[in-house]
Design an enzyme around this catalytic site. Structure first.
Site, PDB file in Angstrom:
ATOM      1  N   LYS A  88      33.512  42.412  28.328  1.00 49.53           N
ATOM      2  CA  LYS A  88      33.708  41.674  27.387  1.00 49.53           C
ATOM      3  C   LYS A  88      32.658  41.323  25.775  1.00 49.53           C
ATOM      4  O   LYS A  88      33.584  41.416  24.541  1.00 49.53           O
ATOM      5  CB  LYS A  88      33.895  39.736  28.180  1.00 49.53           C
ATOM      6  CG  LYS A  88      35.143  39.905  28.823  1.00 49.53           C
ATOM      7  CD  LYS A  88      36.087  40.524  28.851  1.00 49.53           C
ATOM      8  CE  LYS A  88      37.338  39.796  29.779  1.00 49.53           C
ATOM      9  NZ  LYS A  88      37.065  40.520  31.567  1.00 49.53           N
ATOM     10  N   GLU A 134      30.060  32.105  24.526  1.00 50.10           N
ATOM     11  CA  GLU A 134      31.308  32.270  23.645  1.00 50.10           C
ATOM     12  C   GLU A 134      31.116  30.643  23.548  1.00 50.10           C
ATOM     13  O   GLU A 134      30.712  29.386  24.023  1.00 50.10           O
ATOM     14  CB  GLU A 134      32.622  32.576  23.448  1.00 50.10           C
ATOM     15  CG  GLU A 134      32.866  33.593  23.566  1.00 50.10           C
ATOM     16  CD  GLU A 134      33.846  33.898  24.340  1.00 50.10           C
ATOM     17  OE1 GLU A 134      34.214  35.618  22.988  1.00 50.10           O
ATOM     18  OE2 GLU A 134      34.739  33.890  24.271  1.00 50.10           O
ATOM     19  N   ARG A 136      46.206  46.678  30.967  1.00 50.64           N
ATOM     20  CA  ARG A 136      47.544  46.347  32.745  1.00 50.64           C
ATOM     21  C   ARG A 136      48.706  45.799  32.057  1.00 50.64           C
ATOM     22  O   ARG A 136      49.120  45.223  31.115  1.00 50.64           O
ATOM     23  CB  ARG A 136      46.698  45.851  33.703  1.00 50.64           C
ATOM     24  CG  ARG A 136      46.375  44.628  33.909  1.00 50.64           C
ATOM     25  CD  ARG A 136      45.829  44.152  35.015  1.00 50.64           C
ATOM     26  NE  ARG A 136      45.463  42.626  34.515  1.00 50.64           N
ATOM     27  CZ  ARG A 136      45.535  41.569  33.754  1.00 50.64           C
ATOM     28  NH1 ARG A 136      47.111  41.713  34.934  1.00 50.64           N
ATOM     29  NH2 ARG A 136      44.807  40.510  34.102  1.00 50.64           N
TER      30      ARG A 136
END
Length: 471
Positions: free
Chosen positions: A115, A199, A290
C-alpha cells in the site's frame, strides 16, 4: 488462444469462470479440498482434481497449484478472487512453468499490493491520495508522532492488507496504542507481514471504485464506477453501478483517474481502483489486482463480459472494445447473500441448505454455488450467493431488488436477505444519498420480523395434531 484453464479457486467465482470457459470453447479444470468434494464448481467443470484433505492448505499452495496445471495440460490459470488471487509468487511460478496467469504481472501485483508503494506510484502519477506517512512506521513511537502530525482520527493499515482486514480507525493516542499491536498481529497472521502505515481518516466518505481493463497493446479503458458505501466493518454488503451519488463530471473524473492509475504502473488485465469521496474531494485508496466480487453489476450496465475479456487479454489479444464504445445503461445492484444472522450480530450460520429457490424474472441474475441439499462448510467465507438486479431507473432497480429478495428462498440457514430488504425500504438509502456510516447509523434495521415458513408451520401443526391424537 488459451485452450485449457485451471481455476485456482472455489465456490461461485469458480462456477462463473467455468461458464465463461464453456462459452469460449475452453476446457476448465476445477480443484477441490475434501470439504468441497460435492461443490457445484466440481460438478460443472470439465475436470476436477483433489488438492487434499485440509480445507485450506491446497488452495493456498502456489507451487502445488501450478504443478497441477502443468500435469493436467492447462496452458493458463485463473486465480478468481480471494485466496492467492493477489499473490505475486503464484504469478511468478506460472511464468516459470510456462502457464499464463490470468491477471497482471507479478511485479505489478507486488507493487500495488504494497500500500505504501502504491501511494508513491499514485502521487507520482498525479492521482490524489489521502494524507499519510510516506512509508511504513517502524514502531509505536513513530506511529504516535506521525498521528500527531497528520491529526486524529487516523487509519492504521497493514501495508499488505486487503479485504477489510488489518485496518483500524484510531480517534486518539489511546486508541492507537491499543490498536497497534492488534493490527501488527492480524497483519502478520493474515498477510505474513508486520508492516503498517498511517493515513488520515476521511470521516464518513462515499466508497467509489472504478473497473479498468488493460491489454498488452497499451489500451486501457474504464467501465465506469461502482458504489460500495453500504458496508459493515469494511466488508461490502450491497454494491451499486453506477453510483446514484455522482454527477456526470465526477463520473468522468473518477474514470479518468482510474485509467491514469492503471497506466502509471503498466497494468494489464482486469483491475479495480478504489477511491474515497468526501466533500467533493476524491482520494485514491488502493488498487485490487484481480476480478472483484462485484464485477457482475458492471457487466449488467455495460454488457461487457469481464471474465471473457480477462481470458482474451491473457491470450495476447487486444481489448474487444474502445473507450468511446462503452456506455452504461440503467442501474444494477448486487446483494451479497451471506449465511449470517443479522439479528444475532451477524453470527455465521453454516449448515445444510434444505431448500433453495432461485429468484427470476426480468433483470434478475444469481451467481452461486449452492443447491438444495448442499452443506455450507464452516472453513470459508460466509457468502453463499450473489443476487444481482438491473432496471432502467434507480427506483425500479430498488423495487426489483425487493421483489427478487422476496422471491428467493434459502432454507436451512439464516441469511442476510431480510436485512437487505429493510435497507431497500429505508428512505435515506432510497434517496440515493448515503456513505460508509450507513450501516452503523441504522442499527434498527436489524430488528425486522422473520416470516414463518409455511412448510415449517404445517409441520408444527401436524405434529401437534398427531400428539393430541396419541399417534
Amino acid at each position: 488462444m488459451i485452450k485449457k484453464i485451471l481455476i485456482a479457486n472455489r465456490g461461485e467465482i469458480a462456477v462463473r469462470i467455468v461458464r465463461a470457459c464453456a462459452e469460449m470453447g475452453i476446457r476448465s479444470v476445477a480443484i477441490y479440498s475434501e470439504a468441497d468434494r460435492h461443490a457445484l464448481h466440481v460438478k460443472r467443470a470439465d475436470e476436477a482434481h483433489s488438492i487434499g484433505d485440509d480445507p485450506l492448505a491446497g488452495y493456498l499452495n502456489p507451487r502445488k497449484l501450478v504443478n497441477l496445471a502443468v500435469e493436467t495440460g492447462c496452458d493458463a490459470l485463473h486465480p478468481g478472487y480471494g485466496f492467492l488471487s493477489e499473490n505475486a509468487e503464484l504469478a511468478e511460478i506460472c511464468a516459470e512453468r510456462g502457464v499464463k496467469f490470468i491477471g497482471p504481472s507479478a511485479e505489478v501485483i507486488r507493487r500495488m499490493g504494497d500500500k505504501t508503494e502504491a501511494r508513491r506510484s499514485m502521487i507520482k502519477a498525479g492521482v490524489p491520495v489521502t494524507p499519510g506517512t510516506e512509508g511504513n512506521v517502524a514502531d509505536l513511537d513513530e506511529a504516535l508522532r506521525e498521528a500527531d502530525r497528520i491529526g486524529y482520527p487516523v487509519m492504521l493499515k497493514a501495508t499488505s492488507g486487503g479485504g477489510g482486514r488489518g485496518i483500524r480507525r484510531c480517534n486518539s493516542r489511546e486508541d492507537l496504542e491499543q490498536a497497534y499491536p492488534r493490527v501488527i498481529s492480524e497483519a502478520t497472521k493474515a498477510f505474513g507481514s508486520a508492516e503498517v502505515f498511517l493515513e488520515k481518516c476521511i470521516v464518513n466518505p462515499k466508497h467509489i471504485e472504478a473497473q479498468v481493463l488493460a491489454d498488452s497493446f497499451g489500451n486501457t479503458v474504464h467501465l465506469y464506477e461502482r458504489d460500495c458505501s453500504i458496508q459493515r466493518r469494511n466488508q461490502k454488503l450491497i454494491e451499486i453501478a453506477p453510483s446514484p451519488q455522482l454527477t456526470p463530471e465526477q463520473r468522468a473524473y473518477i474514470g479518468d483517474l482510474a485509467v491514469r492509475a492503471a497506466q502509471a504502473v503498466g497494468y494489464e488485465n482486469a483491475g479495480t481502483v478504489e477511491f474515497l469521496l468526501a466533500e467533493g474531494e476524491v482520494y485514491f485508496m488502493e488498487m485490487n489486482t484481480r476480478v472483484q466480487v462485484e464485477h457482475t453489476i458492471t457487466e449488467e450496465i455495460t454488457g461487457i463480459d469481464i471474465v471473457r475479456e480477462q481470458i482474451r487479454i491473457a491470450s495476447g489479444q487486444p481489448l474487444s472494445i474502445k473507450q468511446e464504445d462503452i456506455i452504461h445503461r440503467g442501474y444494477a445492484l448486487q446483494f451479497r447473500i451471506n449465511a449470517e444472522d443479522p439479528k444475532n450480530n451477524f453470527l455465521p450460520s453454516f449448515g445444510k441448505i434444505t431448500r433453495y429457490y432461485a429468484p427470476g424474472g426480468p433483470g434478475v441474475r444469481t451467481d452461486t454455488a449452492i443447491y438444495t441439499g448442499y452443506t455450507i462448510p464452516p472453513y470459508y467465507d460466509s457468502m453463499c450467493l450473489k443476487l444481482i438486479v438491473w432496471a432502467l431507473t434507480w427506483e425500479e432497480a430498488m423495487d426489483r431488488g425487493l421483489r427478487a429478495l422476496d422471491d428467493m428462498r434459502v432454507q436451512g440457514v439464516r441469511t442476510t436477505a431480510p436485512y437487505y430488504q429493510e435497507i431497500l425500504r429505508n428512505p435515506e438509502f432510497r434517496s440515493g444519498q448515503f456513505n460508509t456510516s450507513f450501516v452503523e447509523s441504522h442499527p434498527e434495521l436489524t430488528q425486522y420480523s422473520i416470516k414463518r415458513n409455511p412448510s415449517h408451520l404445517a409441520i408444527a401443526i401436524a405434529t401437534a395434531i398427531a400428539a393430541h391424537a396419541g399417534l
